[in-house]
Design a protein around this motif. Structure first.
Motif, PDB file in Angstrom:
ATOM      1  N   ARG A  37       0.809  -1.219   0.000  1.00  9.39           N
ATOM      2  CA  ARG A  37       0.000   0.000   0.000  1.00  9.39           C
ATOM      3  C   ARG A  37       0.833   1.256   0.000  1.00  9.39           C
ATOM      4  NH1 ARG A  37      -4.567   1.080   4.046  1.00  9.39           N
ATOM      5  NH2 ARG A  37      -5.032   2.708   2.590  1.00  9.39           N
ATOM      6  N   GLY A  38       1.980   1.241   0.681  1.00  8.03           N
ATOM      7  CA  GLY A  38       2.794   2.431   0.827  1.00  8.03           C
ATOM      8  C   GLY A  38       3.613   2.771  -0.405  1.00  8.03           C
ATOM      9  N   ARG A  39       3.666   1.896  -1.376  1.00  8.38           N
ATOM     10  CA  ARG A  39       4.485   2.144  -2.562  1.00  8.38           C
ATOM     11  C   ARG A  39       3.638   2.732  -3.671  1.00  8.38           C
ATOM     12  NH1 ARG A  39       9.232  -1.959  -3.351  1.00  8.38           N
ATOM     13  NH2 ARG A  39      10.203  -1.522  -1.377  1.00  8.38           N
ATOM     14  N   ARG A  40       4.247   3.606  -4.439  1.00  7.89           N
ATOM     15  CA  ARG A  40       3.543   4.196  -5.566  1.00  7.89           C
ATOM     16  C   ARG A  40       4.455   4.180  -6.774  1.00  7.89           C
ATOM     17  NH1 ARG A  40       4.909   9.104  -6.808  1.00  7.89           N
ATOM     18  NH2 ARG A  40       2.931   9.772  -7.650  1.00  7.89           N
ATOM     19  N   ASP A  41       3.844   4.228  -7.925  1.00  7.18           N
ATOM     20  CA  ASP A  41       4.580   4.265  -9.169  1.00  7.18           C
ATOM     21  C   ASP A  41       5.262   5.622  -9.287  1.00  7.18           C
ATOM     22  OD1 ASP A  41       5.555   4.001 -11.697  1.00  7.18           O
ATOM     23  OD2 ASP A  41       3.598   3.929 -12.683  1.00  7.18           O
ATOM     24  N   LEU A  42       6.584   5.637  -9.462  1.00  9.67           N
ATOM     25  CA  LEU A  42       7.323   6.903  -9.510  1.00  9.67           C
ATOM     26  C   LEU A  42       7.034   7.699 -10.781  1.00  9.67           C
ATOM     27  CD1 LEU A  42      10.761   5.895  -8.025  1.00  9.67           C
ATOM     28  CD2 LEU A  42       8.895   7.113  -6.923  1.00  9.67           C
ATOM     29  N   LYS A  43       6.457   7.080 -11.779  1.00  6.70           N
ATOM     30  CA  LYS A  43       6.131   7.791 -13.012  1.00  6.70           C
ATOM     31  C   LYS A  43       4.719   8.364 -12.986  1.00  6.70           C
ATOM     32  CE  LYS A  43       9.386   5.271 -15.768  1.00  6.70           C
ATOM     33  NZ  LYS A  43       9.646   4.451 -16.933  1.00  6.70           N
ATOM     34  N   ALA A  44       3.924   7.990 -11.995  1.00  5.96           N
ATOM     35  CA  ALA A  44       2.561   8.519 -11.880  1.00  5.96           C
ATOM     36  C   ALA A  44       2.625   9.937 -11.322  1.00  5.96           C
ATOM     37  CB  ALA A  44       1.732   7.641 -10.950  1.00  5.96           C
ATOM     38  N   PRO A  45       1.721  10.820 -11.750  1.00  5.15           N
ATOM     39  CA  PRO A  45       1.721  12.188 -11.215  1.00  5.15           C
ATOM     40  C   PRO A  45       1.409  12.191  -9.723  1.00  5.15           C
ATOM     41  CG  PRO A  45      -0.191  11.806 -12.627  1.00  5.15           C
ATOM     42  CD  PRO A  45       0.662  10.589 -12.711  1.00  5.15           C
ATOM     43  N   LEU A  46       2.008  13.149  -9.010  1.00  7.97           N
ATOM     44  CA  LEU A  46       1.756  13.249  -7.585  1.00  7.97           C
ATOM     45  C   LEU A  46       0.314  13.620  -7.301  1.00  7.97           C
ATOM     46  CD1 LEU A  46       5.000  15.118  -6.487  1.00  7.97           C
ATOM     47  CD2 LEU A  46       4.480  12.694  -6.253  1.00  7.97           C
ATOM     48  N   LEU A  47      -0.220  14.508  -8.087  1.00  9.12           N
ATOM     49  CA  LEU A  47      -1.619  14.917  -7.964  1.00  9.12           C
ATOM     50  C   LEU A  47      -2.248  14.888  -9.346  1.00  9.12           C
ATOM     51  CD1 LEU A  47      -1.216  17.985  -5.603  1.00  9.12           C
ATOM     52  CD2 LEU A  47      -2.153  15.774  -5.003  1.00  9.12           C
ATOM     53  N   GLY A  87      -4.310  16.036 -12.547  1.00  7.76           N
ATOM     54  CA  GLY A  87      -4.512  17.353 -13.147  1.00  7.76           C
ATOM     55  C   GLY A  87      -3.662  17.513 -14.383  1.00  7.76           C
ATOM     56  N   ASN A  88      -3.802  18.663 -15.009  1.00 10.60           N
ATOM     57  CA  ASN A  88      -3.032  18.917 -16.215  1.00 10.60           C
ATOM     58  C   ASN A  88      -2.366  20.287 -16.161  1.00 10.60           C
ATOM     59  OD1 ASN A  88      -5.271  20.484 -16.427  1.00 10.60           O
ATOM     60  ND2 ASN A  88      -5.933  19.723 -18.413  1.00 10.60           N
ATOM     61  N   GLY A  89      -2.005  20.709 -14.971  1.00  8.19           N
ATOM     62  CA  GLY A  89      -1.342  21.998 -14.802  1.00  8.19           C
ATOM     63  C   GLY A  89       0.090  21.950 -15.303  1.00  8.19           C
ATOM     64  N   PRO A  90       0.811  23.046 -15.159  1.00  2.00           N
ATOM     65  CA  PRO A  90       2.174  23.119 -15.695  1.00  2.00           C
ATOM     66  C   PRO A  90       3.141  22.151 -15.027  1.00  2.00           C
ATOM     67  CG  PRO A  90       1.658  25.064 -14.391  1.00  2.00           C
ATOM     68  CD  PRO A  90       0.390  24.285 -14.525  1.00  2.00           C
ATOM     69  N   LEU A  91       2.881  21.761 -13.799  1.00  2.00           N
ATOM     70  CA  LEU A  91       3.790  20.847 -13.114  1.00  2.00           C
ATOM     71  C   LEU A  91       3.415  19.383 -13.304  1.00  2.00           C
ATOM     72  CD1 LEU A  91       4.327  22.756  -9.753  1.00  2.00           C
ATOM     73  CD2 LEU A  91       5.820  22.648 -11.738  1.00  2.00           C
ATOM     74  N   ALA A  92       2.313  19.112 -13.978  1.00  4.70           N
ATOM     75  CA  ALA A  92       1.865  17.733 -14.143  1.00  4.70           C
ATOM     76  C   ALA A  92       2.830  16.916 -14.992  1.00  4.70           C
ATOM     77  CB  ALA A  92       0.465  17.701 -14.758  1.00  4.70           C
ATOM     78  N   ARG A  93       3.541  17.568 -15.900  1.00  2.92           N
ATOM     79  CA  ARG A  93       4.442  16.848 -16.790  1.00  2.92           C
ATOM     80  C   ARG A  93       5.874  16.771 -16.266  1.00  2.92           C
ATOM     81  NH1 ARG A  93       1.125  20.003 -19.667  1.00  2.92           N
ATOM     82  NH2 ARG A  93       2.628  21.672 -19.875  1.00  2.92           N
ATOM     83  N   VAL A  94       6.152  17.386 -15.122  1.00  6.89           N
ATOM     84  CA  VAL A  94       7.499  17.375 -14.557  1.00  6.89           C
ATOM     85  C   VAL A  94       7.699  16.068 -13.787  1.00  6.89           C
ATOM     86  CG1 VAL A  94       9.086  18.539 -12.990  1.00  6.89           C
ATOM     87  CG2 VAL A  94       7.488  19.884 -14.357  1.00  6.89           C
ATOM     88  N   PRO A  95       8.726  15.295 -14.122  1.00 10.81           N
ATOM     89  CA  PRO A  95       8.968  14.034 -13.416  1.00 10.81           C
ATOM     90  C   PRO A  95       9.327  14.274 -11.953  1.00 10.81           C
ATOM     91  CG  PRO A  95      10.345  14.218 -15.389  1.00 10.81           C
ATOM     92  CD  PRO A  95       9.671  15.531 -15.200  1.00 10.81           C
TER      93      PRO A  95
END
Length: 100
Positions: A11-21, A23-31
């Motif tokens: 449960r505590g692990r997440r895909d590092l390539k998935a967006p943190l939040l 949305g489609n804002g300017p930071l959505a595409r920043v790794p």
């Protein structure tokens, strides 16, 4: 899966390539790795350089963290808010210690 998790992972692990939040804002595409690297470089250089230049770098980092905190405040849980405020307080304490 929801939250960027992959099947079969804890449960505590997440895909590092998935967006943190979402949305489609300017930071959505920043790794996330690039953001982590930038924060790490700003912090290390600020602490090593010290003085007004180091404090300026750490001050920039404080402003970035404040901006992100303000932008995400509505979607954060209470526990996430507390953790982020503690991180901000520690960062401010490091900034003050760099000036001494």
């Amino acid at each position: 899966m929801a939250g960027g998790q992959q099947p079969g992972r804890g449960r505590g692990r997440r895909d590092l390539k998935a967006p943190l939040l979402p949305g489609n804002g300017p930071l959505a595409r920043v790794p996330a790795a690039a953001v982590f690297g930038l924060v790490l470089v700003l912090f290390v250089v600020g602490v090593v350089v010290r003085g007004p230049v180091g404090a300026g770098l750490l001050g920039a980092l404080v402003l970035i963290v404040l901006g992100l905190l303000g932008a995400t405040w509505r979607v954060l849980s209470s526990a996430d808010r507390v953790v982020r405020i503690v991180v901000l307080a520690v960062l401010v304490a490091v900034l003050v210690s760099v000036l001494r």
